[in-house]
Design an enzyme around this catalytic site. Structure first.
Site, PDB file in Angstrom:
ATOM      1  N   GLU A   1       9.008  17.159  14.625  1.00 31.94           N
ATOM      2  CA  GLU A   1       9.531  16.521  13.214  1.00 31.94           C
ATOM      3  C   GLU A   1       8.744  17.596  13.007  1.00 31.94           C
ATOM      4  O   GLU A   1       7.257  17.494  11.840  1.00 31.94           O
ATOM      5  CB  GLU A   1       9.423  15.320  13.304  1.00 31.94           C
ATOM      6  CG  GLU A   1      10.096  14.447  11.970  1.00 31.94           C
ATOM      7  CD  GLU A   1       9.921  13.675  11.779  1.00 31.94           C
ATOM      8  OE1 GLU A   1       8.601  12.783  11.179  1.00 31.94           O
ATOM      9  OE2 GLU A   1      10.815  12.314  11.040  1.00 31.94           O
TER      10      GLU A   1
ATOM     11  N   GLU B   1       9.028   1.914  11.167  1.00 31.14           N
ATOM     12  CA  GLU B   1      10.519   2.150  10.637  1.00 31.14           C
ATOM     13  C   GLU B   1       9.804   3.932  11.219  1.00 31.14           C
ATOM     14  O   GLU B   1       9.004   4.354   9.821  1.00 31.14           O
ATOM     15  CB  GLU B   1      11.089   2.077   9.441  1.00 31.14           C
ATOM     16  CG  GLU B   1      11.629   0.870   9.848  1.00 31.14           C
ATOM     17  CD  GLU B   1      13.030   0.736   8.383  1.00 31.14           C
ATOM     18  OE1 GLU B   1      13.235  -0.186   8.555  1.00 31.14           O
ATOM     19  OE2 GLU B   1      12.643   1.832   7.706  1.00 31.14           O
TER      20      GLU B   1
ATOM     21  N   CYS C   1      13.703  11.170   7.275  1.00 28.16           N
ATOM     22  CA  CYS C   1      13.540  10.604   8.539  1.00 28.16           C
ATOM     23  C   CYS C   1      14.785  10.695   9.390  1.00 28.16           C
ATOM     24  O   CYS C   1      14.965  11.121  10.301  1.00 28.16           O
ATOM     25  CB  CYS C   1      13.353   8.753   9.015  1.00 28.16           C
ATOM     26  SG  CYS C   1      14.575   8.010   7.604  1.00 28.16           S
TER      27      CYS C   1
ATOM     28  N   LYS D   1       0.296  -0.935  -0.261  1.00 28.16           N
ATOM     29  CA  LYS D   1      -0.355  -0.214   0.409  1.00 28.16           C
ATOM     30  C   LYS D   1       0.753   0.824  -0.020  1.00 28.16           C
ATOM     31  O   LYS D   1       1.780   1.742   1.436  1.00 28.16           O
ATOM     32  CB  LYS D   1      -0.768   0.200   0.998  1.00 28.16           C
ATOM     33  CG  LYS D   1      -2.414   0.787   1.288  1.00 28.16           C
ATOM     34  CD  LYS D   1      -1.851   2.309   0.995  1.00 28.16           C
ATOM     35  CE  LYS D   1      -1.813   3.411   1.755  1.00 28.16           C
ATOM     36  NZ  LYS D   1      -1.881   4.322   2.043  1.00 28.16           N
TER      37      LYS D   1
END
Ligand code: NAD
Length: 506
Positions: free
Chosen positions: A396, A265, A299, A190
């Protein structure tokens, strides 16, 4: 004709079929319309519609999970050398279509061609690396005990779901799908709704390379719809997820009823710590590279600079000069270093931090504004005079935005570095080896580089601690996730078996 014009012309050729036919789902080797109709994929470069994309629902996920379930036994049992050969051919297919992948990825995500041309090849490298592990992946151990010969083997867990984000989506998809296929699992992928194009190219390349129908299925759509259904599907044994930390938490909840194994993750607010004894020229290059490359949508980016106060003024001044030189522009121009941010939503999020920084009392030393209004372009930004309790240091931002925080002592640097919910990466710059050993031992991060930017070596473990994730990828760690350990004990003699019911009760 400039290289930009040339790239635009080539891209137009590559996208023509999607513009007319859209992007369908791919289930059991067949194109299928989404049960939920379509949604539109929009380019961040000029906000134009790229194409219609199938909107997958629980019904599409069910069809794909069933296809993956049905394809599993034959894929699991295919001789390792044959599976290896298919994976190598997928790597070759990626290399042959690397330019198409890179150009489409730039247009779909806004990433600069300078970086995406390499990301496509990294995808091929992922397939080659895991192809080379296929033959040994199921090897186990013989653990002899006094009465038994104990054997361990590894078997693939079954059909798995792979849910990926929009940042470097092609490379990240291969990073999950290659080891899953190498292990002998079948996959339902997906992709992120914001970046569907290269996921389609990947499944085409895989099938052209001889991957049997149903081994890799692609269902497009939204996270709360198709993604959720994938997590909840009883035929899917595990979910490999890359994305935001709060989505990771939802993945865990959604998989609870079917006892999913999850590999997460997740996000990061990674520190780069520069001590005054470091090689400051190299540290400067690395600090800039690790937050302003790939649009800062990465990331592992070092979004918090912890700078020792003895060198702070000079280092920040050099930083400002370089940041102001970074080229923001059309992502297909090979000279561009920063392209537009991926979506309107993300652009709104990143630019909102310019005001948040001002309100919190930080200084905008570079950038802090947008570039034109044709696409989602922002200037590379540097916040100084920041403290670690400000939102710009805690949240973030996931854009080309760096927050610089001064420190005086090593202990203070360590405290600031660890004072975050996240723990993905850390970067330490010092020429004092003892300090580097001491500091890295106490730094809370899954991956740390000393006197280096992030240089990935595929056999090493990749993953985070705290809110940055659960589980590791890379080398044999990937197979730990996609496979089950199995123990079989063979009696080597007539050892004593405790007898129950051997005598009748009195
Ligand atoms: P996201 O969490 O919004 O979406 C990621 C994927 O999850 C998408 O495919 C989305 O459709 C799907 N999703 C959303 N809600 C879902 C749900 N309820 N159930 C199932 N699937 C769902 O993340 P994003 O904005 O696409 O990507 C950026 C984030 O990814 C950042 O936080 C970044 O740090 C993180 N990231 C982490 C790594 C890593 O290795 N740690 C690598 C790349 C990106």
């Amino acid at each position: 004709m400039t290289q930009l014009d040339d790239n635009v012309a080539k891209l137009s050729g590559y996208l023509a079929r999607f513009r007319t036919g859209g992007i369908p789902n791919r289930i059991a080797g067949q194109d299928t319309a989404g049960a939920g109709g379509v949604f539109q994929s929009v380019s961040p470069v000029d906000k134009s519609v790229i194409c219609d994309v199938a909107r997958g629902t629980a019904a599409d996920i069910d069809a794909a999970a069933t296809a993956a379930h049905d394809a599993f036994p034959a894929w699991r049992d295919m001789p390792a050398k044959e599976r290896r050969a298919i994976l190598i051919r997928i790597a070759e297919g990626i290399e042959a279509r690397a330019e198409e992948i890179a150009l489409c990825e730039c247009w779909d995500t806004g990433q600069a061609y300078k970086f995406m041309s390499k990301a496509a090849l990294r995808g091929a490298e992922n397939f080659r690396y895991f192809a080379d592990q296929v033959v040994q992946a199921r090897d186990g151990q013989h653990l002899k005990s006094p009465t038994l010969m104990n054997i361990t083997t590894r078997v693939p867990i079954g059909p798995v779901g792979v849910i990926t984000p929009w940042n470097t989506p092609f490379m990240l998809s291969t990073w999950k799908i290659a080891p899953a296929l190498a292990a002998g699992c079948t996959v339902v992928h997906k992709p992120a709704e914001a970046s569907p194009v290269t996921a389609r190219l990947l499944v085409e390349i895989a099938e052209d390379a001889g991957l049997p129908p149903g081994v890799l299925n692609t269902v497009n759509g939204f996270g709360e719809e198709a993604g959720k259904a994938l997590c909840e599907h009883p035929k899917v044994r595990a979910i490999a997820f890359v994305g935001e930390s709060r989505t990771g938490s939802m993945i865990t909840k959604q998989g609870a009823d079917t006892l999913k194994r999850n590999h997460l993750e997740l996000g990061g607010k990674n520190p780069v710590i520069v001590f005054d004894d470091a090689d400051l020229d190299r540290a400067l290059d690395a600090v800039i590279f690790m937050i302003y490359s790939i649009n800062g949508e990465r990331c592992t980016s070092s979004s918090r600079l912890l700078i020792q106060d003895t060198i702070r003024t000079e280092f920040e001044a050099r930083l400002v000069e370089r940041v102001n030189n970074i080229r923001v522009g059309h992502p297909l121009d090979p000279a561009t270093e920063i392209g537009p941010l991926v979506t309107q939503e993300h652009y709104d999020k990143v630019t909102s931090y310019f005001d948040i920084a001002r309100q919190d009392g930080a200084t905008i030393a570079a950038g802090g504004d947008v570039v034109g209004d044709t696409g989602y372009y922002v200037r590379p930004t540097l916040f100084t005079d920041a403290r670690n309790d400000m939102r710009i240091a805690r949240e973030e931002i996931f854009g080309p935005v760096l927050t610089s925080i001064p420190f005086t002592t090593e202990d203070e640097a360590l405290h600031i570095a660890n004072d975050t919910p996240y723990g993905l990466t850390g970067y330490v710059w010092t020429n004092d080896i003892t300090r580097a050993l001491r500091f890295t031992d106490r730094l809370e991060a899954g991956m740390i580089w000393v006197n280096s930017e992030n240089v990935r070596h595929l056999p090493t473990p990749f993953g985070g601690v705290k809110a940055s994730g659960i589980g590791r990828d890379g080398g044999d760690w990937s197979f730990e996730f996609y496979m089950e350990q199995k123990h079989i004990g063979f009696a080597t003699g007539q050892h004593k078996i405790t007898k129950l019911g051997a005598t009748a009760p009195q």
